[in-house]
Design a protein around this motif. Structure first.
Motif, PDB file in Angstrom:
ATOM      1  N   GLY A 367     -27.865 -53.314  32.551  1.00 17.97           N
ATOM      2  CA  GLY A 367     -29.242 -52.991  32.189  1.00 17.97           C
ATOM      3  C   GLY A 367     -30.213 -53.305  33.295  1.00 17.97           C
ATOM      4  N   TYR A 368     -31.458 -52.937  33.061  1.00 27.34           N
ATOM      5  CA  TYR A 368     -32.548 -53.146  34.014  1.00 27.34           C
ATOM      6  C   TYR A 368     -33.653 -53.956  33.355  1.00 27.34           C
ATOM      7  CZ  TYR A 368     -30.703 -49.516  37.144  1.00 27.34           C
ATOM      8  OH  TYR A 368     -29.921 -48.778  37.994  1.00 27.34           O
ATOM      9  N   ALA A 369     -34.333 -54.729  34.168  1.00 29.22           N
ATOM     10  CA  ALA A 369     -35.597 -55.299  33.710  1.00 29.22           C
ATOM     11  C   ALA A 369     -36.589 -54.146  33.570  1.00 29.22           C
ATOM     12  CB  ALA A 369     -36.109 -56.321  34.719  1.00 29.22           C
ATOM     13  N   PRO A 370     -37.649 -54.288  32.797  1.00 28.96           N
ATOM     14  CA  PRO A 370     -38.620 -53.203  32.657  1.00 28.96           C
ATOM     15  C   PRO A 370     -39.345 -52.938  33.974  1.00 28.96           C
ATOM     16  CG  PRO A 370     -39.469 -55.217  31.679  1.00 28.96           C
ATOM     17  CD  PRO A 370     -38.036 -55.488  32.014  1.00 28.96           C
ATOM     18  N   ALA A 371     -39.668 -51.681  34.200  1.00 28.40           N
ATOM     19  CA  ALA A 371     -40.431 -51.313  35.392  1.00 28.40           C
ATOM     20  C   ALA A 371     -41.907 -51.558  35.109  1.00 28.40           C
ATOM     21  CB  ALA A 371     -40.193 -49.849  35.744  1.00 28.40           C
ATOM     22  N   THR A 372     -42.437 -52.640  35.646  1.00 31.70           N
ATOM     23  CA  THR A 372     -43.823 -53.017  35.405  1.00 31.70           C
ATOM     24  C   THR A 372     -44.665 -52.732  36.641  1.00 31.70           C
ATOM     25  OG1 THR A 372     -43.378 -55.279  36.144  1.00 31.70           O
ATOM     26  CG2 THR A 372     -43.108 -54.822  33.802  1.00 31.70           C
ATOM     27  N   ALA A 373     -45.981 -52.807  36.469  1.00 30.30           N
ATOM     28  CA  ALA A 373     -46.881 -52.573  37.607  1.00 30.30           C
ATOM     29  C   ALA A 373     -46.608 -53.567  38.733  1.00 30.30           C
ATOM     30  CB  ALA A 373     -48.327 -52.675  37.135  1.00 30.30           C
ATOM     31  N   ALA A 374     -46.261 -54.811  38.372  1.00 28.16           N
ATOM     32  CA  ALA A 374     -46.000 -55.835  39.378  1.00 28.16           C
ATOM     33  C   ALA A 374     -44.561 -55.796  39.900  1.00 28.16           C
ATOM     34  CB  ALA A 374     -46.289 -57.216  38.798  1.00 28.16           C
ATOM     35  N   ASN A 375     -43.679 -55.064  39.218  1.00 28.20           N
ATOM     36  CA  ASN A 375     -42.279 -54.964  39.632  1.00 28.20           C
ATOM     37  C   ASN A 375     -41.779 -53.558  39.295  1.00 28.20           C
ATOM     38  OD1 ASN A 375     -39.695 -55.819  40.533  1.00 28.20           O
ATOM     39  ND2 ASN A 375     -39.083 -56.331  38.445  1.00 28.20           N
ATOM     40  N   PRO A 376     -42.274 -52.549  40.036  1.00 29.37           N
ATOM     41  CA  PRO A 376     -42.016 -51.158  39.653  1.00 29.37           C
ATOM     42  C   PRO A 376     -40.575 -50.700  39.874  1.00 29.37           C
ATOM     43  CG  PRO A 376     -43.232 -51.257  41.714  1.00 29.37           C
ATOM     44  CD  PRO A 376     -43.186 -52.654  41.192  1.00 29.37           C
ATOM     45  N   ARG A 377     -39.821 -51.400  40.715  1.00 31.12           N
ATOM     46  CA  ARG A 377     -38.443 -50.982  40.981  1.00 31.12           C
ATOM     47  C   ARG A 377     -37.490 -52.158  40.791  1.00 31.12           C
ATOM     48  NH1 ARG A 377     -39.021 -47.124  46.408  1.00 31.12           N
ATOM     49  NH2 ARG A 377     -40.371 -45.547  45.436  1.00 31.12           N
ATOM     50  N   PRO A 378     -37.263 -52.529  39.551  1.00 31.97           N
ATOM     51  CA  PRO A 378     -36.409 -53.697  39.305  1.00 31.97           C
ATOM     52  C   PRO A 378     -34.955 -53.424  39.648  1.00 31.97           C
ATOM     53  CG  PRO A 378     -36.883 -52.560  37.262  1.00 31.97           C
ATOM     54  CD  PRO A 378     -37.729 -51.902  38.304  1.00 31.97           C
ATOM     55  N   HIS A 379     -34.274 -54.483  40.058  1.00 32.64           N
ATOM     56  CA  HIS A 379     -32.837 -54.376  40.284  1.00 32.64           C
ATOM     57  C   HIS A 379     -32.127 -54.291  38.942  1.00 32.64           C
ATOM     58  CE1 HIS A 379     -32.579 -55.210  44.674  1.00 32.64           C
ATOM     59  NE2 HIS A 379     -33.749 -55.798  44.455  1.00 32.64           N
ATOM     60  N   GLY A 380     -31.001 -53.609  38.937  1.00 33.28           N
ATOM     61  CA  GLY A 380     -30.236 -53.470  37.703  1.00 33.28           C
ATOM     62  C   GLY A 380     -28.905 -54.197  37.777  1.00 33.28           C
ATOM     63  N   MET A 381     -28.309 -54.387  36.620  1.00 34.91           N
ATOM     64  CA  MET A 381     -26.980 -54.970  36.528  1.00 34.91           C
ATOM     65  C   MET A 381     -26.028 -53.906  36.021  1.00 34.91           C
ATOM     66  SD  MET A 381     -25.665 -58.282  34.417  1.00 34.91           S
ATOM     67  CE  MET A 381     -23.928 -58.432  33.951  1.00 34.91           C
ATOM     68  N   PRO A 382     -24.903 -53.680  36.718  1.00 30.05           N
ATOM     69  CA  PRO A 382     -23.970 -52.645  36.266  1.00 30.05           C
ATOM     70  C   PRO A 382     -23.241 -53.077  35.000  1.00 30.05           C
ATOM     71  CG  PRO A 382     -23.013 -53.871  38.081  1.00 30.05           C
ATOM     72  CD  PRO A 382     -24.426 -54.353  37.941  1.00 30.05           C
ATOM     73  N   PRO A 383     -22.778 -52.120  34.197  1.00 36.33           N
ATOM     74  CA  PRO A 383     -22.002 -52.464  33.003  1.00 36.33           C
ATOM     75  C   PRO A 383     -20.562 -52.811  33.365  1.00 36.33           C
ATOM     76  CG  PRO A 383     -22.212 -50.093  33.175  1.00 36.33           C
ATOM     77  CD  PRO A 383     -23.042 -50.671  34.299  1.00 36.33           C
ATOM     78  N   PHE A 384     -19.998 -53.753  32.650  1.00 35.78           N
ATOM     79  CA  PHE A 384     -18.600 -54.140  32.862  1.00 35.78           C
ATOM     80  C   PHE A 384     -17.743 -53.852  31.629  1.00 35.78           C
ATOM     81  CE2 PHE A 384     -20.898 -56.570  36.007  1.00 35.78           C
ATOM     82  CZ  PHE A 384     -20.062 -56.530  37.115  1.00 35.78           C
ATOM     83  N   GLY A 385     -18.331 -53.221  30.633  1.00 30.68           N
ATOM     84  CA  GLY A 385     -17.602 -52.958  29.400  1.00 30.68           C
ATOM     85  C   GLY A 385     -16.418 -52.040  29.571  1.00 30.68           C
ATOM     86  N   GLN A 386     -16.457 -51.166  30.569  1.00 34.54           N
ATOM     87  CA  GLN A 386     -15.344 -50.257  30.822  1.00 34.54           C
ATOM     88  C   GLN A 386     -14.325 -50.853  31.787  1.00 34.54           C
ATOM     89  OE1 GLN A 386     -15.285 -47.551  28.994  1.00 34.54           O
ATOM     90  NE2 GLN A 386     -17.342 -47.914  28.194  1.00 34.54           N
ATOM     91  N   VAL A 387     -14.685 -51.956  32.407  1.00 41.45           N
ATOM     92  CA  VAL A 387     -13.819 -52.568  33.419  1.00 41.45           C
ATOM     93  C   VAL A 387     -13.054 -53.753  32.853  1.00 41.45           C
ATOM     94  CG1 VAL A 387     -13.786 -53.713  35.677  1.00 41.45           C
ATOM     95  CG2 VAL A 387     -15.400 -51.843  35.238  1.00 41.45           C
ATOM     96  N   LEU A 388     -13.712 -54.538  32.019  1.00 38.28           N
ATOM     97  CA  LEU A 388     -13.115 -55.755  31.477  1.00 38.28           C
ATOM     98  C   LEU A 388     -12.828 -55.586  29.987  1.00 38.28           C
ATOM     99  CD1 LEU A 388     -15.493 -58.387  33.158  1.00 38.28           C
ATOM    100  CD2 LEU A 388     -13.266 -57.589  33.986  1.00 38.28           C
ATOM    101  N   ASN A 389     -11.715 -56.134  29.538  1.00 43.03           N
ATOM    102  CA  ASN A 389     -11.402 -56.078  28.108  1.00 43.03           C
ATOM    103  C   ASN A 389     -12.092 -57.215  27.365  1.00 43.03           C
ATOM    104  OD1 ASN A 389      -9.781 -58.441  28.333  1.00 43.03           O
ATOM    105  ND2 ASN A 389      -7.985 -57.217  28.892  1.00 43.03           N
ATOM    106  N   ASP A 390     -11.936 -57.243  26.043  1.00 42.43           N
ATOM    107  CA  ASP A 390     -12.642 -58.231  25.221  1.00 42.43           C
ATOM    108  C   ASP A 390     -12.263 -59.655  25.605  1.00 42.43           C
ATOM    109  OD1 ASP A 390     -13.687 -56.059  23.947  1.00 42.43           O
ATOM    110  OD2 ASP A 390     -12.582 -56.321  22.071  1.00 42.43           O
ATOM    111  N   ASN A 391     -10.993 -59.881  25.897  1.00 42.34           N
ATOM    112  CA  ASN A 391     -10.545 -61.232  26.260  1.00 42.34           C
ATOM    113  C   ASN A 391     -11.154 -61.664  27.588  1.00 42.34           C
ATOM    114  OD1 ASN A 391      -8.772 -63.499  25.522  1.00 42.34           O
ATOM    115  ND2 ASN A 391      -7.717 -62.986  27.432  1.00 42.34           N
TER     116      ASN A 391
END
Length: 426
Positions: A367-391
């Protein structure tokens, strides 16, 4: 026999009196109106109302996705069914065009519609009752200035018996008492402003206070954190608990998070990201800091709910390896993060919360932090749900919840499986 009839008659009479008393308590009005904002400059009053509407995040519930502004239709899921935000544009037939300022005050302050109908507390009049009459009038002036939209409000879809609106009288008698919040003369102007925003227009308790089985906030655990019903996100404590709350934060840290969505301690996600995007980023610097000052004055009440036992050593060891492979490049091997781009995981309320659901969902979905006026281009975190299993995810989240001084409970694969079922990537 005659004696038993007499006893039953008295019992019936007492029951009728008790029910009548509850109904009276639940339907009574607070007659207080306060000074009406008559004679104020129209443009200034509307602009003030516009700011208050942003502070109260009115758009969130009264504007449906892709719909006209404030025309209603937004579904608000609850454990009792779904309520829909009504049309609050000045359309005379389907909105509030026929309302007066007194009618609007009654809705905010007493939780009643124009015709006296009791409103469901999905509309947070339990907090809005604290709003002053002058602010209510400014809000009303602003709403009267927006474009009118002809769109009938959608009726609630609630399960029985919660669809019996008359029962709200009993609920209100137990859990609602109208009353404007009076300033505390023993506190500063800044502190009083912060309390007014947190406990009134900001209605922070709606998410950050746990609720009982009837949907009322538990006053004994005020702002001590809680799982948001149906949405399956956890709102962390706003108290100054050192483990899961604001104990390590400064007032300025809190203000920065509200204005930008990021701070040196954490980054907002889930429902709070939407709040920052649509509401708190628009606060003045003074109001954002006032909120921080008030929150820092709250006691160090422990987070509501137990965190559970820590993970087994073997799970921590495997979690450590996964962390070094997948996470350490951004969040650093010591969990301290890297500037505002990649937040620290050490002492991060999202990580140390009694519920691990937020941390699990961030690993699953990214997910991403919201794009705000003070932080218009936030860094995102990639999803790992397709890479890692539940364990794998269970061990990874257990590791970050039990490392670098964090003392939160371990996570099971079953918890991850449940979170995955509601994952945005399913």
């Amino acid at each position: 026999m005659k004696f038993m009839k007499k006893v039953l008659g008295i019992a019936l009479l007492l029951a009728v009196v008790a029910i009548g008393g509850l109904y009276w308590l639940g339907t009574r009005d607070d007659a207080t109106t306060g000074p009406v904002a008559a004679g104020a400059d129209g443009a200034a009053l509307i602009e003030r109302g516009r700011y208050l509407a942003l502070a109260g995040n009115c758009m969130a519930c009264h504007t449906s996705r892709g719909g006209k502004a404030l025309a209603g239709g937004t579904p608000i899921p609850t454990p009792f069914g779904t309520v829909y935000g009504p049309n609050i544009t000045p359309d005379a037939e389907t909105g509030i065009g026929a309302w007066t300022a007194d009618d609007f005050w009654q809705a905010l302050h007493n939780g009643k519609s124009r015709d006296g109908t009791l409103l469901y507390p999905a509309f947070p009049y339990t907090e809005y009752t604290r709003v002053t009459r002058s602010d209510a009038d400014a809000l009303f002036a602003y709403l009267r200035s927006v474009p009118a939209v002809s769109q009938p409000s959608r009726p609630p879809e609630l399960d029985f018996p919660y669809n019996q609106r008359a029962l709200l009288a009993a609920w209100r008698a137990l859990y609602f008492k109208p009353g404007v919040q009076e300033p505390d003369p023993g506190q500063s102007v800044q502190w009083n402003r912060g309390r007014y925003l947190v406990e009134g227009l900001g209605h922070c308790a709606a998410c950050h206070t746990p609720r009982n089985s009837l949907g009322a906030t538990r006053s004994a655990d005020a702002l001590a954190g809680g799982l948001i019903p149906v949405l399956d996100w956890y709102a962390p404590p706003l108290t100054n608990d050192m483990g899961a709350g604001m104990g390590r934060w400064t007032a300025q840290d809190i203000a920065t998070l509200l204005k930008t969505g990021i701070s040196r301690h954490s980054t907002v996600s889930g429902p709070m990201a939407e709040v920052v995007l649509g509401s708190t980023q628009h606060l003045s610097d003074e109001d954002a800091l006032a909120i921080g000052v008030y929150i820092k004055s709250l006691p160090a009440t422990p987070a509501a709910g137990a965190t559970g036992a820590g993970a087994a050593p073997a799970a921590m060891e495997l979690g450590s390896k996964l962390y070094l492979q997948q996470c350490a490049q951004c969040h650093q091997p010591d969990g301290k993060g890297s500037g505002s781009a990649w937040p620290a995981l050490a002492s991060n309320p999202t990580v140390t919360a009694p519920s691990a659901v937020n941390a699990i969902r961030m690993v699953l979905d990214g997910g991403y932090a919201p794009a705000t006026a003070a932080n218009p281009r936030p860094h995102g975190m990639p999803p790992f749900g397709q890479v890692l299993n539940d364990n794998d995810i269970a061990m990874l989240v257990s590791y970050i919840r039990g490392s670098w001084g964090n003392q939160a409970g371990g996570v099971t694969p079953l918890e991850v499986k449940r979170a995955r079922a509601s994952s945005t990537l399913n």
